[in-house]
Design a protein around this motif. Structure first.
Motif, PDB file in Angstrom:
ATOM      1  N   GLU A   1      44.980 -65.020 -19.318  1.00 50.81           N
ATOM      2  CA  GLU A   1      44.816 -65.542 -20.676  1.00 50.81           C
ATOM      3  C   GLU A   1      45.542 -64.676 -21.707  1.00 50.81           C
ATOM      4  N   SER A   2      46.261 -63.678 -21.251  1.00 49.36           N
ATOM      5  CA  SER A   2      46.876 -62.705 -22.151  1.00 49.36           C
ATOM      6  C   SER A   2      48.369 -62.981 -22.333  1.00 49.36           C
ATOM      7  N   PRO A   3      48.881 -62.763 -23.552  1.00 48.27           N
ATOM      8  CA  PRO A   3      50.315 -62.928 -23.793  1.00 48.27           C
ATOM      9  C   PRO A   3      51.112 -61.654 -23.524  1.00 48.27           C
ATOM     10  N   PHE A   4      50.491 -60.617 -22.986  1.00 47.79           N
ATOM     11  CA  PHE A   4      51.103 -59.290 -22.912  1.00 47.79           C
ATOM     12  C   PHE A   4      51.897 -59.006 -21.643  1.00 47.79           C
ATOM     13  N   PHE A   5      51.927 -59.945 -20.703  1.00 47.60           N
ATOM     14  CA  PHE A   5      52.576 -59.681 -19.427  1.00 47.60           C
ATOM     15  C   PHE A   5      53.718 -60.669 -19.197  1.00 47.60           C
ATOM     16  N   THR A   6      54.784 -60.167 -18.597  1.00 46.42           N
ATOM     17  CA  THR A   6      55.936 -61.010 -18.300  1.00 46.42           C
ATOM     18  C   THR A   6      55.607 -61.960 -17.151  1.00 46.42           C
ATOM     19  N   GLU A   7      56.447 -62.953 -16.949  1.00 42.22           N
ATOM     20  CA  GLU A   7      56.244 -63.876 -15.834  1.00 42.22           C
ATOM     21  C   GLU A   7      56.274 -63.128 -14.503  1.00 42.22           C
ATOM     22  N   GLN A   8      57.170 -62.146 -14.387  1.00 45.40           N
ATOM     23  CA  GLN A   8      57.245 -61.353 -13.161  1.00 45.40           C
ATOM     24  C   GLN A   8      55.969 -60.550 -12.947  1.00 45.40           C
ATOM     25  N   GLU A   9      55.459 -59.933 -14.004  1.00 46.89           N
ATOM     26  CA  GLU A   9      54.203 -59.175 -13.901  1.00 46.89           C
ATOM     27  C   GLU A   9      53.047 -60.090 -13.540  1.00 46.89           C
ATOM     28  N   GLU A  10      53.038 -61.301 -14.076  1.00 45.14           N
ATOM     29  CA  GLU A  10      51.973 -62.250 -13.748  1.00 45.14           C
ATOM     30  C   GLU A  10      51.992 -62.616 -12.261  1.00 45.14           C
ATOM     31  N   ILE A  11      53.187 -62.762 -11.702  1.00 45.83           N
ATOM     32  CA  ILE A  11      53.285 -63.039 -10.263  1.00 45.83           C
ATOM     33  C   ILE A  11      52.728 -61.855  -9.474  1.00 45.83           C
ATOM     34  N   ILE A  12      53.095 -60.652  -9.883  1.00 46.93           N
ATOM     35  CA  ILE A  12      52.609 -59.439  -9.208  1.00 46.93           C
ATOM     36  C   ILE A  12      51.095 -59.326  -9.329  1.00 46.93           C
ATOM     37  N   LEU A  13      50.549 -59.598 -10.499  1.00 50.98           N
ATOM     38  CA  LEU A  13      49.098 -59.519 -10.697  1.00 50.98           C
ATOM     39  C   LEU A  13      48.375 -60.594  -9.884  1.00 50.98           C
ATOM     40  N   ALA A  14      48.929 -61.797  -9.832  1.00 50.42           N
ATOM     41  CA  ALA A  14      48.319 -62.863  -9.026  1.00 50.42           C
ATOM     42  C   ALA A  14      48.338 -62.477  -7.546  1.00 50.42           C
ATOM     43  N   MET A  15      49.461 -61.910  -7.095  1.00 53.24           N
ATOM     44  CA  MET A  15      49.528 -61.449  -5.702  1.00 53.24           C
ATOM     45  C   MET A  15      48.507 -60.349  -5.455  1.00 53.24           C
ATOM     46  N   THR A  16      48.366 -59.429  -6.408  1.00 51.95           N
ATOM     47  CA  THR A  16      47.393 -58.343  -6.266  1.00 51.95           C
ATOM     48  C   THR A  16      45.990 -58.913  -6.088  1.00 51.95           C
ATOM     49  N   GLU A  17      45.648 -59.912  -6.876  1.00 55.00           N
ATOM     50  CA  GLU A  17      44.317 -60.502  -6.764  1.00 55.00           C
ATOM     51  C   GLU A  17      44.145 -61.227  -5.433  1.00 55.00           C
ATOM     52  N   GLN A  18      45.127 -62.029  -5.034  1.00 52.48           N
ATOM     53  CA  GLN A  18      44.974 -62.791  -3.800  1.00 52.48           C
ATOM     54  C   GLN A  18      44.963 -61.897  -2.565  1.00 52.48           C
ATOM     55  N   VAL A  19      45.812 -60.885  -2.528  1.00 56.42           N
ATOM     56  CA  VAL A  19      45.841 -60.002  -1.351  1.00 56.42           C
ATOM     57  C   VAL A  19      44.616 -59.094  -1.332  1.00 56.42           C
ATOM     58  N   THR A  20      44.185 -58.612  -2.488  1.00 57.16           N
ATOM     59  CA  THR A  20      42.982 -57.777  -2.544  1.00 57.16           C
ATOM     60  C   THR A  20      41.757 -58.567  -2.104  1.00 57.16           C
ATOM     61  N   ASN A  21      41.696 -59.829  -2.487  1.00 55.04           N
ATOM     62  CA  ASN A  21      40.592 -60.711  -2.089  1.00 55.04           C
ATOM     63  C   ASN A  21      41.020 -61.592  -0.915  1.00 55.04           C
ATOM     64  N   ILE A  22      41.706 -61.011   0.050  1.00 52.75           N
ATOM     65  CA  ILE A  22      42.364 -61.736   1.132  1.00 52.75           C
ATOM     66  C   ILE A  22      41.421 -62.660   1.899  1.00 52.75           C
ATOM     67  N   SER A  23      40.146 -62.302   2.022  1.00 50.91           N
ATOM     68  CA  SER A  23      39.214 -63.116   2.810  1.00 50.91           C
ATOM     69  C   SER A  23      38.852 -64.430   2.117  1.00 50.91           C
ATOM     70  N   LEU A  24      39.115 -64.541   0.822  1.00 48.22           N
ATOM     71  CA  LEU A  24      38.750 -65.774   0.113  1.00 48.22           C
ATOM     72  C   LEU A  24      39.664 -66.929   0.490  1.00 48.22           C
ATOM     73  N   SER A  25      40.977 -66.712   0.426  1.00 46.96           N
ATOM     74  CA  SER A  25      41.894 -67.804   0.805  1.00 46.96           C
ATOM     75  C   SER A  25      43.284 -67.299   1.156  1.00 46.96           C
ATOM     76  N   GLY A  26      43.436 -66.000   1.288  1.00 46.99           N
ATOM     77  CA  GLY A  26      44.728 -65.437   1.648  1.00 46.99           C
ATOM     78  C   GLY A  26      45.714 -65.484   0.495  1.00 46.99           C
ATOM     79  N   LEU A  27      46.960 -65.188   0.805  1.00 46.52           N
ATOM     80  CA  LEU A  27      48.049 -65.297  -0.161  1.00 46.52           C
ATOM     81  C   LEU A  27      48.590 -66.716  -0.044  1.00 46.52           C
ATOM     82  N   SER A  28      48.454 -67.483  -1.099  1.00 49.59           N
ATOM     83  CA  SER A  28      48.832 -68.896  -1.040  1.00 49.59           C
ATOM     84  C   SER A  28      50.327 -69.064  -0.795  1.00 49.59           C
ATOM     85  N   ASP A  29      50.680 -70.149  -0.114  1.00 52.89           N
ATOM     86  CA  ASP A  29      52.089 -70.467   0.124  1.00 52.89           C
ATOM     87  C   ASP A  29      52.838 -70.636  -1.191  1.00 52.89           C
TER      88      ASP A  29
END
Length: 150
Positions: free
Chosen positions: A78-106
């Motif tokens: 919800e923040s305007p402070f991160f670049t599109e590249q940083e948002e991808i990295i942050l989304a990956m961080t969340e999905q891989v850290t919470n890997i048991s929920l649904s993995g890293l999406s295709d």
């Protein structure tokens, strides 16, 4: 009341060597300092590792990261402070850290490959894995930041 737990670095220092080596290699990878620190802070927040959150926020500020961006990390979507590249990295961080929920999406994986290429995606995944190892050690042994780190 917190009970003292072992310090793995003292009990089995050789166990830390490959983790230190991985961390060192990642500091020389395709990741910028800022990207690596965002992964470390966000992963540590998700895992609830107070020791790592404190350490990496302190390091980020010392390296010039803006505090308003650090404060916005839990709400990066919800923040305007991160670049599109940083948002991808942050989304990956969340999905891989919470890997048991649904993995890293295709979808996210393909977006990352298209944006960064294979080498940087490998570096991102390894950086996420690295901080997750440190966080699990910190949580399992109840590491807490020293009050003097503030």
């Amino acid at each position: 009341m917190k009970k003292d737990r072992i310090n793995i670095n003292k009990v089995s220092p050789k166990a830390y060597e490959p983790i230190f080596a991985l961390h060192h290699n990642l500091t020389k990878s395709s990741l910028t300092n800022s990207e690596f620190l965002l992964i470390q802070i966000r992963g540590s927040q998700i895992n609830g590792c107070a020791y790592c959150v404190q350490m990496h926020i302190k390091e980020a500020i010392e390296k010039g990261e803006k505090q308003y961006r650090i404060h916005a990390l839990p709400f990066w979507e919800e923040s305007p402070f991160f670049t599109e590249q940083e948002e991808i990295i942050l989304a990956m961080t969340e999905q891989v850290t919470n890997i048991s929920l649904s993995g890293l999406s295709d979808e996210l994986y393909q977006k990352a490959i298209t944006t960064f290429g294979e080498e940087k995606v490998a570096d991102i995944i390894m950086a996420i894995c690295c901080i997750n190892v440190w966080n699990r050690i910190g949580r399992a042994t109840l590491l807490t930041p020293e009050p003097s780190q503030s």
